[in-house]
Scaffold this motif. Structure first.
Motif, PDB file in Angstrom:
ATOM      1  N   CYS A  91       3.107  13.649   2.347  1.00 30.35           N
ATOM      2  CA  CYS A  91       3.531  12.476   1.577  1.00 30.35           C
ATOM      3  C   CYS A  91       2.990  11.211   2.231  1.00 30.35           C
ATOM      4  N   ILE A  92       2.960  10.132   1.455  1.00 32.73           N
ATOM      5  CA  ILE A  92       2.488   8.846   1.984  1.00 32.73           C
ATOM      6  C   ILE A  92       3.476   7.743   1.623  1.00 32.73           C
ATOM      7  N   ALA A 109       2.222   6.770   7.018  1.00 28.82           N
ATOM      8  CA  ALA A 109       2.845   5.497   6.661  1.00 28.82           C
ATOM      9  C   ALA A 109       1.919   4.348   7.037  1.00 28.82           C
ATOM     10  N   PHE A 110       1.853   3.329   6.163  1.00 29.72           N
ATOM     11  CA  PHE A 110       0.931   2.210   6.354  1.00 29.72           C
ATOM     12  C   PHE A 110       1.661   0.883   6.231  1.00 29.72           C
ATOM     13  N   ASP A 111       1.254  -0.073   7.054  1.00 32.70           N
ATOM     14  CA  ASP A 111       1.682  -1.456   6.867  1.00 32.70           C
ATOM     15  C   ASP A 111       0.659  -2.346   7.575  1.00 32.70           C
ATOM     16  N   ILE A 112       0.556  -3.588   7.090  1.00 30.23           N
ATOM     17  CA  ILE A 112      -0.402  -4.517   7.706  1.00 30.23           C
ATOM     18  C   ILE A 112       0.239  -5.376   8.789  1.00 30.23           C
ATOM     19  N   LEU A 120      -1.339   0.998  11.366  1.00 30.42           N
ATOM     20  CA  LEU A 120      -1.483  -0.430  11.099  1.00 30.42           C
ATOM     21  C   LEU A 120      -2.769  -0.597  10.293  1.00 30.42           C
ATOM     22  N   ASP A 121      -2.643  -0.471   8.987  1.00 28.22           N
ATOM     23  CA  ASP A 121      -3.812  -0.589   8.099  1.00 28.22           C
ATOM     24  C   ASP A 121      -3.294  -0.860   6.686  1.00 28.22           C
ATOM     25  N   GLY A 122      -4.148  -1.448   5.858  1.00 31.45           N
ATOM     26  CA  GLY A 122      -3.768  -1.741   4.482  1.00 31.45           C
ATOM     27  C   GLY A 122      -3.765  -0.484   3.623  1.00 31.45           C
ATOM     28  N   VAL A 137       4.797   6.658  -2.076  1.00 30.65           N
ATOM     29  CA  VAL A 137       5.834   5.650  -2.316  1.00 30.65           C
ATOM     30  C   VAL A 137       5.286   4.256  -2.046  1.00 30.65           C
ATOM     31  N   PHE A 138       5.548   3.352  -2.961  1.00 30.53           N
ATOM     32  CA  PHE A 138       5.267   1.923  -2.745  1.00 30.53           C
ATOM     33  C   PHE A 138       6.560   1.148  -2.943  1.00 30.53           C
ATOM     34  N   ASN A 139       6.754   0.151  -2.100  1.00 34.78           N
ATOM     35  CA  ASN A 139       7.881  -0.759  -2.194  1.00 34.78           C
ATOM     36  C   ASN A 139       7.253  -2.149  -2.130  1.00 34.78           C
ATOM     37  N   PHE A 140       6.899  -2.704  -3.277  1.00 37.98           N
ATOM     38  CA  PHE A 140       6.148  -3.958  -3.280  1.00 37.98           C
ATOM     39  C   PHE A 140       7.065  -5.134  -2.972  1.00 37.98           C
ATOM     40  N   GLY A 141       6.483  -6.149  -2.338  1.00 37.52           N
ATOM     41  CA  GLY A 141       7.272  -7.336  -1.998  1.00 37.52           C
ATOM     42  C   GLY A 141       7.011  -7.715  -0.557  1.00 37.52           C
TER      43      GLY A 141
END
Ligand SMILES: C[S@@+](CC[C@H](N)C(=O)[O-])C[C@H]1O[C@@H](n2cnc3c(N)ncnc32)[C@H](O)[C@@H]1O
Length: 189
Positions: free
Chosen positions: A25-26, A51-54, A79-81, A98-102
Motif C-alpha cells: 500500500c502507499i 509513505a511520502f511527504d515533502i 522525504l519525496d513528493g 491513500v491521499f489526504n489533501f490539504g
C-alpha cells in the motif's frame, strides 16, 4: 453513527474492506503518520507500506508514530513528493493508495498539496494499482487554500474512463464550514 463521523473514518472503513495481510500500500501524504500506521495494521508483517511527504517535520512525525507502534519493518518512509511514486513501486502491484489533501495538521498552510502535483500523483497511482486495487482521496479545503485543487481533482476524476474505474464522491452535505470531500476509486479488472 456518531455525529462527528468524518473523512478519516470513511477512508479507513473503505481501506479495511479492500486491504489484506501481505499487500503493498502507499500513503501519498504521510503528515503525522495516521494513515501510514493504519495501513501497516492492515497489511501486517508480510506486507509493506510506502509513505511520502515533502516536509521533514511530517517525515519525523510519521517515523515516530511508526516506531511507537512497532511497525518499522513494514513502513518505508520517504522525504519525496508523491508525484514521484512511480520511482518506488511497480505498475499493477499496489492494493491501496491513500491521499489526504490539504496541509499538515498543526503545520504551515502554505505547504499544502497543490493541483498539479496532486493530479500527477493520482494519475501515476492509478497505474501502480493492481486490478481490484483502490484509491482513497480525502479532500480538505477552505480557509486560505485548496478550493482550486478541490475543483481540479473533482474534474480529473469525473473524466476517468468508465470502463476502467468506478469513482464515488461523498460529501457531508449537512455540515457547515467546508467539510472534506471523501472519494473512493475502484480499479476494474
Ligand atoms: C492533510 S496532510 C496529511 C495528513 C496525514 N494523512 C496524517 O495522518 O496526519 C497533507 C500532507 O501532504 C503533504 N504534501 C504536500 N505536498 C506534497 C507532495 N507533493 N508530496 C507528498 N506530500 C505532500 C504535506 O506536507 C502534508 O503533510
Amino acid at each position: 453513527m456518531p455525529s462527528q463521523f468524518g473523512a478519516v473514518q470513511l477512508a479507513h472503513e473503505f481501506l479495511s474492506l479492500n486491504v489484506r495481510p501481505g499487500d503493498i500500500c502507499i500513503d501519498c501524504t504521510a503528515g503525522r503518520g495516521n494513515d501510514t500506521a493504519f495501513l501497516c495494521s492492515l497489511v501486517g508483517e508480510t506486507g509493506s507500506v510506502l509513505a511520502f511527504d515533502i516536509q521533514p517535520q511530517a517525515i519525523e512525525s510519521t517515523k515516530e508514530l511508526i516506531r511507537q507502534k512497532g511497525y518499522e519493518s513494514i513502513a518505508k518512509i520517504y522525504l519525496d513528493g508523491h508525484e514521484n511514486i512511480d520511482r518506488y513501486a511497480e505498475e499493477g502491484t499496489v492494493s491501496a493508495i491513500v491521499f489526504n489533501f490539504g496541509w499538515l495538521p498543526g503545520g504551515d498552510h502554505t505547504l499544502n498539496t497543490k493541483s498539479e502535483t496532486s493530479i500527477a500523483a493520482i494519475e501515476k497511482g492509478l497505474r501502480l494499482l493492481k486490478a481490484d486495487g483502490v484509491m482513497s482521496l480525502s479532500i480538505y479545503y477552505g480557509r486560505d487554500t485548496g478550493t482550486k485543487e478541490r475543483d481540479d481533482i473533482l474534474e480529473y476524476i469525473a473524466n476517468l474512463p468508465v470502463g476502467e474505474y468506478t469513482v464515488i464522491v461523498g460529501s457531508f452535505v449537512n455540515r457547515p464550514n467546508c467539510p472534506p470531500i471523501s472519494v473512493r476509486i475502484y480499479k476494474g479488472k
